[in-house]
Each structure stands twice: as structure tokens, then as C-alpha cells.
Scaffold this motif. Structure first.
Motif, PDB file in Angstrom:
ATOM      1  N   PRO A   1       0.827  -1.195   0.000  1.00  0.00           N
ATOM      2  CA  PRO A   1       0.000   0.000   0.000  1.00  0.00           C
ATOM      3  C   PRO A   1       0.868   1.253   0.000  1.00  0.00           C
ATOM      4  CG  PRO A   1       0.137  -0.935   2.194  1.00  0.00           C
ATOM      5  CD  PRO A   1       0.889  -1.845   1.301  1.00  0.00           C
ATOM      6  N   ASN A   2       2.160   1.056   0.200  1.00  0.00           N
ATOM      7  CA  ASN A   2       3.057   2.180   0.423  1.00  0.00           C
ATOM      8  C   ASN A   2       3.803   2.592  -0.833  1.00  0.00           C
ATOM      9  OD1 ASN A   2       3.280   2.981   3.327  1.00  0.00           O
ATOM     10  ND2 ASN A   2       3.273   0.762   3.502  1.00  0.00           N
ATOM     11  N   PRO A   3       4.418   3.778  -0.815  1.00  0.00           N
ATOM     12  CA  PRO A   3       5.275   4.166  -1.934  1.00  0.00           C
ATOM     13  C   PRO A   3       6.358   3.112  -2.122  1.00  0.00           C
ATOM     14  CG  PRO A   3       5.301   5.824  -0.157  1.00  0.00           C
ATOM     15  CD  PRO A   3       4.342   4.767   0.239  1.00  0.00           C
TER      16      PRO A   3
ATOM     17  N   GLY B   1       3.067  -9.988   6.587  1.00  0.00           N
ATOM     18  CA  GLY B   1       2.188  -9.314   5.618  1.00  0.00           C
ATOM     19  C   GLY B   1       1.047  -8.601   6.322  1.00  0.00           C
ATOM     20  N   ASP B   2       0.436  -7.671   5.610  1.00  0.00           N
ATOM     21  CA  ASP B   2      -0.733  -6.976   6.161  1.00  0.00           C
ATOM     22  C   ASP B   2      -1.992  -7.771   5.842  1.00  0.00           C
ATOM     23  OD1 ASP B   2       0.077  -4.166   7.175  1.00  0.00           O
ATOM     24  OD2 ASP B   2       1.089  -4.283   5.248  1.00  0.00           O
ATOM     25  N   VAL B   3      -2.334  -8.684   6.716  1.00  0.00           N
ATOM     26  CA  VAL B   3      -3.604  -9.400   6.539  1.00  0.00           C
ATOM     27  C   VAL B   3      -4.537  -8.807   7.583  1.00  0.00           C
ATOM     28  CG1 VAL B   3      -4.739 -11.649   6.486  1.00  0.00           C
ATOM     29  CG2 VAL B   3      -2.371 -11.411   5.729  1.00  0.00           C
TER      30      VAL B   3
ATOM     31  N   GLY C   1      -8.551   8.645   8.598  1.00  0.00           N
ATOM     32  CA  GLY C   1      -8.978   7.551   7.723  1.00  0.00           C
ATOM     33  C   GLY C   1      -8.783   6.171   8.311  1.00  0.00           C
ATOM     34  N   ARG C   2      -7.872   6.052   9.277  1.00  0.00           N
ATOM     35  CA  ARG C   2      -7.561   4.712   9.776  1.00  0.00           C
ATOM     36  C   ARG C   2      -8.524   4.239  10.860  1.00  0.00           C
ATOM     37  NH1 ARG C   2      -1.199   3.387   9.183  1.00  0.00           N
ATOM     38  NH2 ARG C   2      -2.132   1.361   8.783  1.00  0.00           N
ATOM     39  N   VAL C   3      -9.528   5.044  11.143  1.00  0.00           N
ATOM     40  CA  VAL C   3     -10.612   4.586  12.016  1.00  0.00           C
ATOM     41  C   VAL C   3     -11.107   3.217  11.528  1.00  0.00           C
ATOM     42  CG1 VAL C   3     -13.027   5.038  12.607  1.00  0.00           C
ATOM     43  CG2 VAL C   3     -11.392   6.917  12.604  1.00  0.00           C
TER      44      VAL C   3
ATOM     45  N   PRO D   1       0.048  -6.199  17.172  1.00  0.00           N
ATOM     46  CA  PRO D   1      -0.815  -5.059  17.505  1.00  0.00           C
ATOM     47  C   PRO D   1      -0.069  -3.751  17.249  1.00  0.00           C
ATOM     48  CG  PRO D   1      -0.156  -6.293  19.481  1.00  0.00           C
ATOM     49  CD  PRO D   1       0.285  -7.093  18.317  1.00  0.00           C
ATOM     50  N   LYS D   2      -0.770  -2.814  16.646  1.00  0.00           N
ATOM     51  CA  LYS D   2      -0.102  -1.569  16.216  1.00  0.00           C
ATOM     52  C   LYS D   2      -1.084  -0.429  16.374  1.00  0.00           C
ATOM     53  CE  LYS D   2      -1.406  -2.255  11.361  1.00  0.00           C
ATOM     54  NZ  LYS D   2      -1.000  -2.638  10.019  1.00  0.00           N
ATOM     55  N   HIS D   3      -0.681   0.809  16.357  1.00  0.00           N
ATOM     56  CA  HIS D   3       0.666   1.348  16.197  1.00  0.00           C
ATOM     57  C   HIS D   3       0.996   1.997  17.532  1.00  0.00           C
ATOM     58  CE1 HIS D   3      -1.356   1.339  12.257  1.00  0.00           C
ATOM     59  NE2 HIS D   3      -0.188   1.039  11.755  1.00  0.00           N
ATOM     60  N   PHE D   4       2.066   1.582  18.129  1.00  0.00           N
ATOM     61  CA  PHE D   4       2.387   1.965  19.490  1.00  0.00           C
ATOM     62  C   PHE D   4       2.993   3.364  19.517  1.00  0.00           C
ATOM     63  CE2 PHE D   4       4.512   1.648  23.607  1.00  0.00           C
ATOM     64  CZ  PHE D   4       3.509   1.058  24.352  1.00  0.00           C
TER      65      PHE D   4
ATOM     66  N   SER E   1       9.660  -1.076  13.316  1.00  0.00           N
ATOM     67  CA  SER E   1       9.359   0.319  12.957  1.00  0.00           C
ATOM     68  C   SER E   1       8.183   0.237  12.000  1.00  0.00           C
ATOM     69  CB  SER E   1      10.541   0.972  12.238  1.00  0.00           C
ATOM     70  OG  SER E   1      10.600   0.536  10.885  1.00  0.00           O
ATOM     71  N   ASP E   2       7.489   1.333  11.760  1.00  0.00           N
ATOM     72  CA  ASP E   2       6.564   1.329  10.640  1.00  0.00           C
ATOM     73  C   ASP E   2       7.376   1.577   9.367  1.00  0.00           C
ATOM     74  OD1 ASP E   2       4.312   1.212   9.078  1.00  0.00           O
ATOM     75  OD2 ASP E   2       3.085   2.468  10.378  1.00  0.00           O
ATOM     76  N   TYR E   3       6.700   1.535   8.266  1.00  0.00           N
ATOM     77  CA  TYR E   3       7.323   1.586   6.944  1.00  0.00           C
ATOM     78  C   TYR E   3       8.183   2.846   6.763  1.00  0.00           C
ATOM     79  CZ  TYR E   3       7.228   0.855   1.805  1.00  0.00           C
ATOM     80  OH  TYR E   3       7.530   0.635   0.486  1.00  0.00           O
TER      81      TYR E   3
ATOM     82  N   GLY F   1      -8.873   4.598   5.358  1.00  0.00           N
ATOM     83  CA  GLY F   1      -7.613   3.854   5.342  1.00  0.00           C
ATOM     84  C   GLY F   1      -6.445   4.808   5.509  1.00  0.00           C
ATOM     85  N   GLU F   2      -5.242   4.259   5.303  1.00  0.00           N
ATOM     86  CA  GLU F   2      -4.047   5.070   5.557  1.00  0.00           C
ATOM     87  C   GLU F   2      -3.991   6.283   4.631  1.00  0.00           C
ATOM     88  OE1 GLU F   2      -0.400   2.905   5.739  1.00  0.00           O
ATOM     89  OE2 GLU F   2       0.809   4.730   5.678  1.00  0.00           O
ATOM     90  N   ALA F   3      -3.624   7.406   5.207  1.00  0.00           N
ATOM     91  CA  ALA F   3      -3.416   8.655   4.453  1.00  0.00           C
ATOM     92  C   ALA F   3      -4.700   9.160   3.798  1.00  0.00           C
ATOM     93  CB  ALA F   3      -2.305   8.469   3.413  1.00  0.00           C
TER      94      ALA F   3
END
Ligand code: BGC
Length: 759
Positions: free
Chosen positions: A63-65, A117-119, A175-177, A214-217, A293-295, A502-504
Motif C-alpha cells: 500500500p506504500n510508496p 504481511g498486512d492481513v 482515515g484509519r478509524v 498489535p499496532k501502532h504503538f 518500525s513502521d514503513y 484507510g491510511e493517508a
């Protein structure tokens, strides 16, 4: 089943978790194996284990650049040299096997790769987005869908999912709600634990166990003004009371990894925050796993204005407690030299590598590097009919009936002519939601297909798009109005596209796009009865003809079986039983808006509004409150009783009431228990959810619901971060949403003071 998890909150707040590493203690021999390995590793190999890169061995769709190594040959060389320890976001067994064989057979130490992976809500079978599923108010359902996802993901060559997202989200502009469990800390904590249990299963070594992350801390959901990647400025008490408990709950359920948030807290980016990632997470919360870390978030410390350059960023992140760097490649590029120069102690690296290797050991990778890489599982375990049936059940259980004049359920025997109008009627591009990129595009069941399959005579269905999601179509509204005139009833499918959450994907206004509102107004003007089918990844502010429709259903993004599930509800094959995990405000401008807000010194009482805490155009209440959701039957809650109105310090009181199904259909209700601490040394919310219980009753049937409350349920984070419960008066409500309900009061007595009833 009574969902009683008061221990987790107390434990999360007090930081007193004691959980076995990896759900099982590692054997002494396993610990020795890791130590022996670390003793043989070069610093570069250690930095390699601490590096996670996108998986170009197999098709992936980040989903990222796209940055970093994009081709298999180059990545293979990195694996061979031991310069990478984890790959992510590729799926498929063939590629996983190629990568793992290189790691095991061709790298010097043969350390297996961890495949992540992001499942988030499904691999190939797509379940409702997590926010929708939270509306079921049924953590047991989330545990089952997480288990099903784990079975699919592990059959596609994955060991770990970057889920669940456990960020409490109180601003619907963010958006990440859509990825979490909504606005409430208690509900969020129940779902966090359930999802971890579901993903990981009972035995981490099993081929179908999927590690959770579990994220994002931490407090990522608290970004100012809902602006993605934004800043968080938060009191220590609110951080601990609202945002940490779902993490505590996930760790207590056995999660062994977590991910640092992109955002900064109080001026320090989480990725470089040693107090957060080390003192609090490991010291106080006793987290024993490792931190991703995150991406590229370590590299982003430069843009934050916190690190001078890449080298500095790598140094800050590793010293803060980030064990695994995702995608930037900063660790493999800079850690060896940072260690050599003395800027980072070898001991720090060893601790991080040890944490990572312990997790690999715990899931059995050293004994069986090819676990979860099985061609047979890939052939037989993915997208099975049983999984689709579960997706349909979960989707039906996620739909919230927000209002109903009595028009629903539709009677299929009546031969009504139905007009399905709106951009989502036949749309298959927005069924899944924003985080389901492994799902086969266009394969989900859209609303039209679901209706046709449910209608005895599909010829009674007419379809008109009316407008696009964001734009008018030439003549579209007029055509839709003609179709409506010829029909008996209108289903109006409106809402957000899946890339609007969603993200961003922060929005400033959480309303329907204007062309859709115009369509709705034109359709309503015909005078035909209208049922609104909302598609959305957040709470929305509804207006005009949409808000005044005969019925409104929150249908979120429901996944592969969306259309069938919507038809099940519309025709009454399934009784709606979901509840809102996020409050729907009257207006966008109320955000951040959540039910457990503070009273203020000037609350609106008895409609007195002058110089009161309100907006000029609206009360600061909800159009549809948290916990709200109707059924096709009617429930009455009566006869609230407390075993004692005095709660002694080390005792409990029992709260009971009788729930009766007064309608003529079988249905389920979620009884919700809220409290308010009337006077405290830090002001307390006007209500706080403490218990939920789902009850299913036949027409005329009654059941007594029972809850036990004790002092630990009344605890909060007082000033100086002390976990306290304070003696005094408490309100208690037992109800069907966060508004109204049966009311009682009780008093908590301190140890030394004998309660009146005991005198
Ligand atoms: C997201 C994470 C996700 C990661 C990997 C990031 O952009 O914030 O939630 O797990 O990408 O795809």
C-alpha cells in the motif's frame, strides 16, 4: 456469555502483566541455541536480522510508496549474505520456498526468514473491515474470523500479520478509524485480545498459527485534527488510560511483536522515543517481544526534524528500542558502522537480535524453516466455502440498523418492485475496504447480485446508478428518478469509496459527497419510501433526506459476501443485532467526538443552552450514539437490581436486570453497562462502558442478565499516573446504547469506612 475481562484493564493500567514468552516458555536448550548463534554472528548479520524488506520473491502489492529493492535477484543476494531477516507483503508458497531455501541453505548461518504481511481483514476471503466487525460487539466473532484469516495467510506462506490495529480512534476525520475497533477503550481491548488469540491460535508452532502485531504503538489514533501522520499532544494520563489498554490486552493475549507509530507524541517521534518503547513498553508493560518500525519510519525521523541524517536516524531508533527496521534499509546500512564507532553498544544490538530470534524460535522456524510453506495447504485452505459462509455471517452481524420506520424487513412474498439506486448498487470495486489488497478484484458479491439471489422474482429489481461516487453523471439523476417512480420501494446505496478511508485518507468533512446528497434529495422528492444503505469506513454526519429516510443501515465495507449479507438483513433472514462502535455526530465539526467525553463546567441541562458547552448550530450530542443499533424485534430491559448499593473495597456487587423480547421475531440484543464516577480527583467521563453481554431471545422469552462489578472496574489513572479508585458515589446505567437506560447508584467505600448497610 458474559464478557467479563475486568482483569485486563486493571492489569493494563497497573502494568502488572506477567505472561509467558510466546505463550510458552522457551526451553533452556532453545535459549542456548539462540545465544550460541548470536555468539557466531557478525555485526552485519545481526543488522540483517534486524532488517525487514518488501518481498520481491513473490507478487506483492504494497500500500506504500515503492522504495527499496524491487527485483528478486538483488533481494536474493541480500538474503544469501544474511543482510535481511524478514520479508513482508508478498504471498504465495512458491516464492516463499525460493526465499527460505536461500536463507537456510545458502546464507552462512542458515537463519530462516520471518515472512510477514498486512492481513488486516482477510487474504482471499475478505471479512468485514475491523471497524464493521467491532459493530458486532462480539469479540468471539472476531476471534473466529481472525482464525480463518490465519488459516488462509499461513497457507499462502506467511508467519506474521501486521494486525490487529488496536488504536483507539476518536476523530472520524482520521482515515484509519476503519482499521480498528472504534472509539471505546473497553470494547477495543476486548477485540484486541480476541483477534490476537484468533490469529495466533493455541500453539504458535502450528503451521496455521499467524503471529499478531498489535499496532501502532502508541496513541496513533490521537493525531491532532485527524490528520494522518500528524502530531499527538497528549497528557500522560490520557495516553495510559485510553490508548494503552488495548495494547496491554493484546500483549496479555500473547502478542509477541508490536509496531511503533509513525506519529510523534509530545514532541518526540514514537520511533525514537526511548521512554515509550523501552521504559513504558518493556519496563512497565513487561512486553517481551520485538518492535517493528513502521514503513520507513526510522528514515522519517529526518523529516520530523528529529534526526540529522540517516545514520543519526538509525542510531536514535535502535537506541529507543526499535528492533526491526521496516523497509528503509537504514539498519543494514548504518548499524555496523555505528557499533564500530561506539555510537551504539553491541549489547543493544544483541538484545534486539535476541528478541527477534526468540520469536523465530518460538514459532518453530529453526526446527522447521518450511512451516507454513505448503503447496497442499495453499491449494486446499484458501477461500473455501466454509470461509465464505463465515464471511457472510460476519458481514450480517456487522450491519447496524440505525433507524427504521417499520419499512424493514422487506417481505419477499409481497412482490414489491424495488429500485436499487446509487453508485454502490452494482459496484464491485468498493466492497472490500481499503486494506484487502490480496483479495481478487471484482470477485465480491455486490448489492444487486445479493438482492437478485434473494428475490423470488429478480425481474422486480430495477437498477439506476444516478451519479458517480464523487461526480454527477449527465442525466443520471433524472433517469434514477424515473426508475424510482416506477418502483414501490427504493434502496439507495450511498457512501464513501474504499480509498476515502484507510491510511493517508483523512477527510475534513465526514459527509456524503455532494452529488450523492443531490441524488438522495431528488429521490426523496418522489415521495417513495427510501432505505439508505451506507457504505463507509468511519462514522458519517448525515443530513437532509438521507437522515430522514424511512430506514438507514450502516453497511461499512463488508467484504467478499457483502451483497448476500445486505440482502439477508433487508429480507429479514438475519435480524440486525450490531451496535455502533463509533458515535455518528450531527455535524463534522463536532469531531473529535466520542461518548465518554467530559461534562465541562457548563453542560447543557434541561435544554438550557445559553452560555453552555454546545455549538451554535447543534448540541454536542450524537445523531446515533455509540452502542446504538436496532433490531427487527423489540427488547425491554426491566427490573434493574443491585445486590447492594454499598460496594466495599474488596468486594463485588451484582447487577441484574431482566431482558424480554417483546416482539414477534427471534433477535439478539447487547446489554451494555456504563458507569460514571460522580466526583474524582481528575474529572471522569460522563459515561464509561464496563461490560457487555449479548443475549438472543425468542419472541416472548426473558432472561436475567448478570454482571459483577468491583473496585478494579472503577479505577482510573490519577495524577502522577497512579492507578486509583476513589471512594464515593457512582452512577450506573444498564441499557441498549450509551444513551438512556435503567439507572441506579452505588457508593464505593474505602477500606477503613464501614458501609451503612454493614453497620
Ligand atoms: C502502515 C502499517 C503497515 C505497513 C506495512 C504502513 O504504511 O502504517 O500499518 O503495516 O505500512 O505495509
Amino acid at each position: 456469555m458474559t464478557i467479563d475481562r475486568r482483569a485486563f484493564l486493571a492489569a493494563a493500567l497497573s502494568g502488572s502483566f506477567a505472561f509467558p514468552f510466546a505463550g510458552r516458555a522457551l526451553a533452556a536448550t532453545e535459549v542456548e541455541r539462540v545465544d550460541a548463534l548470536i555468539a557466531r554472528m557478525t555485526v552485519e548479520e545481526k543488522a540483517g536480522q534486524m532488517t525487514c524488506l518488501t518481498d520481491s520473491f513473490r507478487p506483492y502489492n504494497p500500500p506504500n510508496p515503492q522504495v527499496g529493492i524491487q527485483d528478486e535477484k538483488r533481494l536474493a543476494e541480500e538474503v544469501r549474505k544474511g543482510r535481511v531477516g524478514c520479508l513482508f507483503n508478498g504471498i504465495g508458497v512458491a516464492g516463499a520456498r525460493r526465499a527460505q531455501e536461500i536463507a537456510v541453505k545458502e546464507s552462512r548461518l542458515g537463519i530462516p526468514l520471518l515472512l510477514a504481511g498486512d492481513v488486516i481483514h482477510g487474504l482471499k476471503t475478505i471479512f468485514p473491515v475491523p471497524l464493521a466487525e467491532a459493530a458486532s460487539f462480539d469479540p468471539a466473532l472476531a476471534e473466529r474470523t481472525a482464525r480463518a484469516m490465519a488459516q488462509e495467510a499461513s497457507a499462502a506462506g506467511l508467519h506474521l500479520t501486521f494486525a490487529p490495529m488496536v488504536d483507539v480512534a476518536r476523530d472520524q476525520r482520521w482515515g484509519r478509524v476503519v482499521e480498528g475497533s472504534g472509539e471505546d477503550v473497553y470494547l477495543g481491548s476486548l477485540f484486541a485480545a480476541a483477534r490476537v488469540r484468533g490469529f495466533q491460535g493455541r500453539d504458535l508452532r502450528r503451521d496455521d498459527s499467524l503471529l499478531a502485531c498489535p499496532k501502532h504503538f502508541a496513541a496513533y489514533g490521537a493525531v491532532a485534527a485527524g490528520l494522518e501522520y500528524g502530531s499527538v499532544d497528549i497528557s500522560e494520563e490520557t495516553l495510559r488510560e485510553t490508548h494503552l489498554p488495548p495494547f496491554g490486552s493484546a500483549f496479555a493475549a500473547g502478542a509477541l511483536t508490536t509496531m511503533a507509530a509513525f506519529s510523534e507524541i509530545n514532541g518526540v517521534p514514537a520511533t525514537a522515543d526511548r521512554e515509550l518503547l523501552t521504559d513504558l513498553l518493556r519496563g512497565e508493560m513487561k512486553f517481551r517481544g520485538f518492535v517493528f518500525s513502521d514503513y520507513t519510519a526510522d528514515e522519517e525521523l529526518i523529516a520530523h526534524g528529529f534526526a540529522e541524517d540517516e545514520r543519526d536516524a538509525a542510531r536514535l531508533a535502535v537506541l529507543a528500542g526499535v528492533d526491526m527496521s521496516m523497509q528503509s534499509g537504514l539498519y543494514i546500512r548504518h548499524l555496523p558502522d555505528l557499533v564500530k564507532s561506539g555510537a551504539v553498544p553491541m549489547g543493544t544490538i544483541d538484545v534486539a537480535v535476541r528478541r527477534i530470534l526468540y520469536v523465530k524460535m518460538a514459532i518453530g522456524l529453526f526446527d522447521n524453516p518450511y512451516r507454513s510453506i505448503s503447496e497442499e495447504a495453499e491449494r486446499t485452505r484458501i477461500a473455501t466455502p466454509a470461509r465464505h459462509a463465515l464471511a457472510r455471517e460476519a458481514a450480517g452481524r456487522s450491519i447496524v440498523l440505525l433507524q427504521n420506520s417499520g419499512i424493514l424487513p422487506l417481505d419477499p412474498a409481497k412482490r414489491q418492485k424495488i429500485a436499487l439506486i446509487g453508485p454502490f448498487g452494482e459496484d464491485r470495486d468498493n466492497l472490500y475496504g481499503p486494506w484487502a489488497f490480496y483479495g481478487e478484484k471484482g470477485k465480491g458479491v455486490d448489492i444487486a447480485a445479493g438482492l437478485r439471489a434473494a428475490m423470488p422474482d429478480p425481474a422486480l429489481l430495477s437498477i439506476g446508478k444516478g451519479c458517480d461516487i464523487m461526480a454527477l453523471i449527465d442525466g443520471g439523476v433524472a433517469q434514477a428518478v424515473e426508475a424510482v417512480k416506477a418502483a414501490d420501494i427504493v434502496l439507495l446505496a450511498l457512501g464513501e469509496s474504499q480509498d476515502m478511508s484507510g491510511e493517508a485518507q483523512s477527510r475534513t468533512v465526514i459527509e456524503l459527497p455532494p452529488p450523492q446528497q443531490m441524488l438522495a434529495d431528488a429521490v426523496a422528492a418522489t415521495g417513495k419510501p427510501v432505505v439508505i444503505l451506507l457504505r463507509h469506513g468511519r462514522a458519517l454526519a448525515l443530513h437532509g433526506s438521507v437522515a430522514s429516510a424511512q430506514a438507514v443501515l450502516a453497511t461499512w465495507f463488508l467484504g467478499s459476501e457483502a451483497g448476500h449479507a445486505i440482502a439477508d438483513i433487508l429480507f429479514g433472514r438475519v435480524d440486525p443485532s450490531a451496535k455502533l462502535p463509533v458515535s455518528f455526530p450531527w455535524e463534522s465539526g463536532q469531531e473529535p467526538f466520542f461518548y465518554d467525553r467530559k461534562s465541562t463546567g457548563r453542560p447543557v441541562i434541561d435544554n438550557r443552552t445559553e452560555y453552555r458547552a454546545r455549538y451554535m448550530t447543534t448540541d454536542n450530542s450524537a445523531r446515533y450514539p455509540f452502542g446504538h443499533g436496532l433490531s427487527y424485534t423489540r427488547f425491554a430491559l426491566e427490573n434493574l437490581k443491585l445486590s447492594d448499593t454499598a460496594l466495599r473495597w474488596d468486594r463485588a456487587i451484582e447487577v441484574t436486570a431482566r431482558l424480554t423480547n417483546k416482539g414477534d421475531r427471534r433477535g439478539s440484543e447487547v446489554v451494555q453497562l456504563y458507569i460514571r464516577d460522580r466526583v474524582a480527583s481528575r474529572t471522569r467521563p460522563v459515561r464509561e462502558l464496563k461490560r457487555i453481554e449479548r443475549v438472543t431471545l425468542d419472541p416472548g422469552e426473558s432472561r436475567t442478565v448478570r454482571f459483577s462489578l468491583s473496585r478494579t472496574d472503577l479505577q482510573f489513572v490519577g495524577s502522577g499516573n497512579r492507578i486509583i479508585a476513589e471512594p464515593g458515589l457512582f452512577d450506573l446505567w444498564l441499557g441498549q446504547s450509551s444513551e438512556g437506560g435503567l439507572h441506579a447508584q452505588f457508593t464505593l467505600y474505602a477500606e477503613a469506612v464501614a458501609p451503612a448497610s454493614a453497620r
